[in-house]
Design a protein around this motif. Structure first.
Motif, short mmCIF file in Angstrom:
data_model
loop_
_atom_site.label_atom_id
_atom_site.label_comp_id
_atom_site.label_asym_id
_atom_site.label_seq_id
_atom_site.Cartn_x
_atom_site.Cartn_y
_atom_site.Cartn_z
N TYR A 1 45.17 37.05 -56.50
CA TYR A 1 45.72 35.77 -56.07
C TYR A 1 44.96 35.24 -54.85
O TYR A 1 44.67 34.06 -54.75
N MET A 2 44.66 36.14 -53.90
CA MET A 2 43.92 35.73 -52.72
C MET A 2 42.51 35.28 -53.10
O MET A 2 42.00 34.29 -52.58
N VAL B 1 46.63 27.09 -50.47
CA VAL B 1 47.90 27.43 -49.81
C VAL B 1 48.83 28.11 -50.81
O VAL B 1 49.40 29.17 -50.53
N VAL B 2 48.98 27.52 -51.98
CA VAL B 2 49.90 28.04 -53.00
C VAL B 2 49.55 29.48 -53.35
O VAL B 2 50.42 30.37 -53.37
N TRP B 3 48.28 29.76 -53.63
CA TRP B 3 47.91 31.09 -54.11
C TRP B 3 47.89 32.13 -52.99
O TRP B 3 48.19 33.30 -53.22
N ASN B 4 47.58 31.72 -51.76
CA ASN B 4 47.70 32.67 -50.65
C ASN B 4 49.16 33.01 -50.39
O ASN B 4 49.49 34.17 -50.12
N TRP C 1 45.43 35.72 -43.14
CA TRP C 1 44.30 35.10 -42.46
C TRP C 1 43.76 33.92 -43.26
O TRP C 1 43.45 32.87 -42.70
N ALA C 2 43.66 34.11 -44.58
CA ALA C 2 43.15 33.03 -45.43
C ALA C 2 44.07 31.82 -45.37
O ALA C 2 43.62 30.68 -45.25
N LEU C 3 45.38 32.07 -45.44
CA LEU C 3 46.35 30.98 -45.37
C LEU C 3 46.29 30.31 -43.99
O LEU C 3 46.32 29.07 -43.90
#
Length: 101
Positions: free
Chosen positions: A18-19, A35-38, A53-55
């Motif tokens: 997912y990330m 945003v949704v997948w993080n 962190w990614a989000l």
């Protein structure tokens, strides 16, 4: 993204996949899907630091400082990271440091 979807369909939900999917969306400039997948990755595996962190990176790019603050507090509550006063010295967080949040 389609390959990741096929893998997920075969093996089931996976926070790392997912990330990765979110990262591909981010690279394409599709910040909403990033945003949704993080968020889905975080929901699936709440102690995995990378999706946070990614989000956070996406939220900073969107200048969505209220959600960024909430996420940062969640990261600290979950004992994933401790933010300090030097945050504003990092260029990626400079605008956030100037905000009310």
């Amino acid at each position: 993204i389609k390959v990741i979807d096929n893998i997920v369909q075969t093996i089931g939900a996976d926070a790392h996949l997912y990330m990765l999917k979110a990262n591909f969306y981010m690279a394409q400039g599709d910040l909403q899907n990033a945003v949704v997948w993080n968020r889905k990755a975080i929901e699936l595996e709440s102690d995995l630091l990378d999706p946070y962190w990614a989000l956070l990176t996406v939220l900073m790019q969107q200048q969505n400082f209220a959600e960024a603050k909430a996420l940062m507090l969640k990261m600290e509550r979950n004992k994933l990271v401790v933010f300090d006063d030097n945050l504003g010295k990092n260029e990626s967080y400079a605008e956030f440091a100037k905000s009310l949040e």
